[in-house]
Design a protein around this motif. Structure first.
Motif, mmCIF file in Angstrom:
data_model
loop_
_atom_site.group_PDB
_atom_site.id
_atom_site.type_symbol
_atom_site.label_atom_id
_atom_site.label_comp_id
_atom_site.label_asym_id
_atom_site.label_seq_id
_atom_site.Cartn_x
_atom_site.Cartn_y
_atom_site.Cartn_z
ATOM 1 N N LEU A 189 0.830 -1.200 0.000
ATOM 2 C CA LEU A 189 0.000 0.000 0.000
ATOM 3 C C LEU A 189 0.869 1.257 0.000
ATOM 4 C CD1 LEU A 189 -2.816 -1.018 2.523
ATOM 5 C CD2 LEU A 189 -3.092 -0.629 0.065
ATOM 6 N N GLU A 190 1.897 1.270 0.830
ATOM 7 C CA GLU A 190 2.770 2.445 0.903
ATOM 8 C C GLU A 190 3.514 2.661 -0.411
ATOM 9 O OE1 GLU A 190 3.773 2.427 5.706
ATOM 10 O OE2 GLU A 190 5.127 1.408 4.300
ATOM 11 N N TYR A 224 -2.649 -1.438 15.613
ATOM 12 C CA TYR A 224 -2.703 -2.594 14.710
ATOM 13 C C TYR A 224 -3.522 -2.321 13.442
ATOM 14 C CZ TYR A 224 -6.842 -3.350 17.712
ATOM 15 O OH TYR A 224 -7.990 -3.197 18.445
ATOM 16 N N TRP A 225 -3.981 -1.109 13.253
ATOM 17 C CA TRP A 225 -4.708 -0.736 12.031
ATOM 18 C C TRP A 225 -3.749 -0.108 11.025
ATOM 19 C CZ3 TRP A 225 -9.811 -1.853 11.206
ATOM 20 C CH2 TRP A 225 -10.602 -2.154 12.327
ATOM 21 N N ILE A 226 -3.977 -0.396 9.750
ATOM 22 C CA ILE A 226 -3.390 0.389 8.669
ATOM 23 C C ILE A 226 -4.547 1.015 7.923
ATOM 24 C CG2 ILE A 226 -3.255 -1.540 7.009
ATOM 25 C CD1 ILE A 226 -0.701 1.320 7.413
ATOM 26 N N ASN A 227 -4.446 2.307 7.647
ATOM 27 C CA ASN A 227 -5.572 3.056 7.096
ATOM 28 C C ASN A 227 -5.174 3.788 5.821
ATOM 29 O OD1 ASN A 227 -7.431 2.833 9.601
ATOM 30 N ND2 ASN A 227 -5.543 3.687 10.443
ATOM 31 N N ASP A 230 -7.997 8.852 2.192
ATOM 32 C CA ASP A 230 -8.056 9.748 1.049
ATOM 33 C C ASP A 230 -9.392 10.485 1.039
ATOM 34 O OD1 ASP A 230 -5.580 8.814 0.412
ATOM 35 O OD2 ASP A 230 -6.240 7.484 -1.191
ATOM 36 N N PRO A 231 -9.495 11.592 0.309
ATOM 37 C CA PRO A 231 -10.712 12.401 0.359
ATOM 38 C C PRO A 231 -11.992 11.642 0.012
ATOM 39 C CG PRO A 231 -8.946 13.642 -0.661
ATOM 40 C CD PRO A 231 -8.429 12.248 -0.482
ATOM 41 N N ARG A 232 -11.947 10.713 -0.960
ATOM 42 C CA ARG A 232 -13.164 10.025 -1.376
ATOM 43 C C ARG A 232 -13.097 8.509 -1.179
ATOM 44 N NH1 ARG A 232 -16.687 13.112 -3.892
ATOM 45 N NH2 ARG A 232 -17.650 11.418 -5.074
ATOM 46 N N PHE A 233 -12.036 8.058 -0.527
ATOM 47 C CA PHE A 233 -11.883 6.627 -0.286
ATOM 48 C C PHE A 233 -11.141 6.400 1.019
ATOM 49 C CE2 PHE A 233 -9.024 2.874 -0.640
ATOM 50 C CZ PHE A 233 -10.007 1.889 -0.557
ATOM 51 N N ASN A 234 -11.698 5.517 1.852
ATOM 52 C CA ASN A 234 -11.036 5.106 3.090
ATOM 53 C C ASN A 234 -10.992 3.585 3.152
ATOM 54 O OD1 ASN A 234 -12.234 7.624 5.495
ATOM 55 N ND2 ASN A 234 -10.877 7.803 3.757
ATOM 56 N N LEU A 235 -9.884 3.070 3.658
ATOM 57 C CA LEU A 235 -9.748 1.648 3.951
ATOM 58 C C LEU A 235 -9.189 1.522 5.354
ATOM 59 C CD1 LEU A 235 -9.621 -1.412 3.027
ATOM 60 C CD2 LEU A 235 -7.236 -0.929 2.400
ATOM 61 N N HIS A 236 -9.785 0.644 6.167
ATOM 62 C CA HIS A 236 -9.298 0.380 7.516
ATOM 63 C C HIS A 236 -9.071 -1.122 7.635
ATOM 64 C CE1 HIS A 236 -10.666 4.462 8.291
ATOM 65 N NE2 HIS A 236 -11.860 4.110 7.846
ATOM 66 N N LEU A 237 -7.831 -1.512 7.901
ATOM 67 C CA LEU A 237 -7.452 -2.925 7.897
ATOM 68 C C LEU A 237 -6.752 -3.283 9.194
ATOM 69 C CD1 LEU A 237 -6.936 -5.674 6.461
ATOM 70 C CD2 LEU A 237 -4.833 -4.636 5.545
ATOM 71 N N ARG A 238 -7.230 -4.339 9.859
ATOM 72 C CA ARG A 238 -6.588 -4.827 11.073
ATOM 73 C C ARG A 238 -5.434 -5.750 10.698
ATOM 74 N NH1 ARG A 238 -9.896 -5.934 16.494
ATOM 75 N NH2 ARG A 238 -7.764 -6.642 16.944
ATOM 76 N N THR A 239 -4.228 -5.259 10.862
ATOM 77 C CA THR A 239 -3.068 -6.049 10.470
ATOM 78 C C THR A 239 -2.838 -7.240 11.394
ATOM 79 O OG1 THR A 239 -1.606 -4.585 11.740
ATOM 80 C CG2 THR A 239 -1.930 -4.067 9.407
#
Length: 296
Positions: A189-190, A224-227, A230-239
């Motif tokens: 992602l990065e 433990y989250w990676i997020n 962005d202005p029109r898109f969000n993702l929240h993932l529990r690593t």
């Protein structure tokens, strides 16, 4: 637990997120919502063939799909619904549906100190969230009112009959190319953000898979989250839920699949056609054993 018991418990913890509150109380989230049936919580028909054509009239809204380990949120319009394929192909919002899981529906109006929040919330037979539509400042509130009246059910009871939760089958990744470390998800992602790689990110549950197509810009870790914020898109993932991470598919177009400890799919990531060459190059730098950049 009766609806009155639920309301009393909620009054003691009004600020806890609904999903977390329901889980802590040992009830389904849909039972929590139904307990407040009345002027501000209206039971509506949940079938996507009825709901989604009317949702198009809302204009700009927020689509939210989640499972136990990831949440995907996307601003856009609910346009391009194909009932035969049970899919919605809008310019920004893409949904792949299993209509049999769209069982319980609610239209929720929640006054707050800052503004009134409005949403459409869909749950499966066991009361687990399938998909939610949140109105934004740009949404058509009058269209929301018309939708509610059109889909309002005769039964507005605060008691919701629920079925036992069916076990979700484990996913067996096909055409495995490489197993990666859990840290590889954050790394990809990065690096995608740094290199402007257009991605396709799919997050789903048995009733709905939501797919974002485009670049990611702002990658923010939080515990433990990676997020993706962005202005029109969000993702929240529990690593901490990433038990298995695989590159699968054809080597010319590899796909990342992340599974939880029970073998259930958390999310899937691949590249948009225009970014495929960059995606191939990037995943090619990952070490087979560790799933992190190779030092070769």
């Amino acid at each position: 637990m009766t609806p009155d018991d639920i309301r009393q418990a909620r009054a003691r913890a009004p600020r806890t997120r609904p999903r977390d509150f329901a889980e802590g109380l040992g009830i389904a989230e849909a039972a929590l919502v139904a307990a407040f049936a009345g002027p501000q919580v209206v039971r509506i028909a949940a079938a996507p063939d009825r709901l989604l054509p009317l949702a198009a009239g809302l204009g700009e809204a927020l689509a939210l799909t989640r499972n136990g380990s990831a949440v995907e949120e996307r601003h856009g319009r609910f346009e391009g619904y194909d009932p035969k394929a049970a899919r919605l192909y809008g310019p920004e919002i893409e949904l792949h549906l299993a209509p049999a899981h769209w069982v319980h529906g609610f239209a929720v109006t929640e006054p707050t100190a800052k503004a009134t929040k409005r949403s459409l919330q869909i749950f499966d037979a066991a009361g687990d969230a399938v998909h939610k539509i949140h109105l934004t400042e740009e949404s058509d509130v009058a269209a929301f009112g018309r939708l509610v009246e059109s889909l309002r059910l005769a039964d507005q009871s605060d008691h919701l009959p629920l079925a036992p939760r069916a076990p979700e089958p484990a996913v067996v990744p096909r055409l495995k190319l490489r197993r990666l470390s859990p840290e590889a998800v954050t790394h990809l992602l990065e690096q995608s953000a740094a290199r402007g790689i257009g991605l396709r990110i799919a997050v789903g549950n048995p009733g709905c898979t939501q797919i974002y197509s485009g670049p990611v810009l702002s990658i923010l870790p939080a515990g433990y989250w990676i997020n993706v914020m962005d202005p029109r898109f969000n993702l929240h993932l529990r690593t901490d839920h990433l038990a298995q991470v695989w590159l699968t598919g054809q080597s010319a177009a590899p796909t990342l699949q992340a599974l939880d400890g029970s073998g259930r799919l958390i999310l899937q990531i691949d590249a948009r056609p225009a970014s495929l060459a960059l995606w191939q190059e990037m995943v090619g730098t990952l070490d087979c054993a560790q799933g992190m950049p190779s030092q070769k």
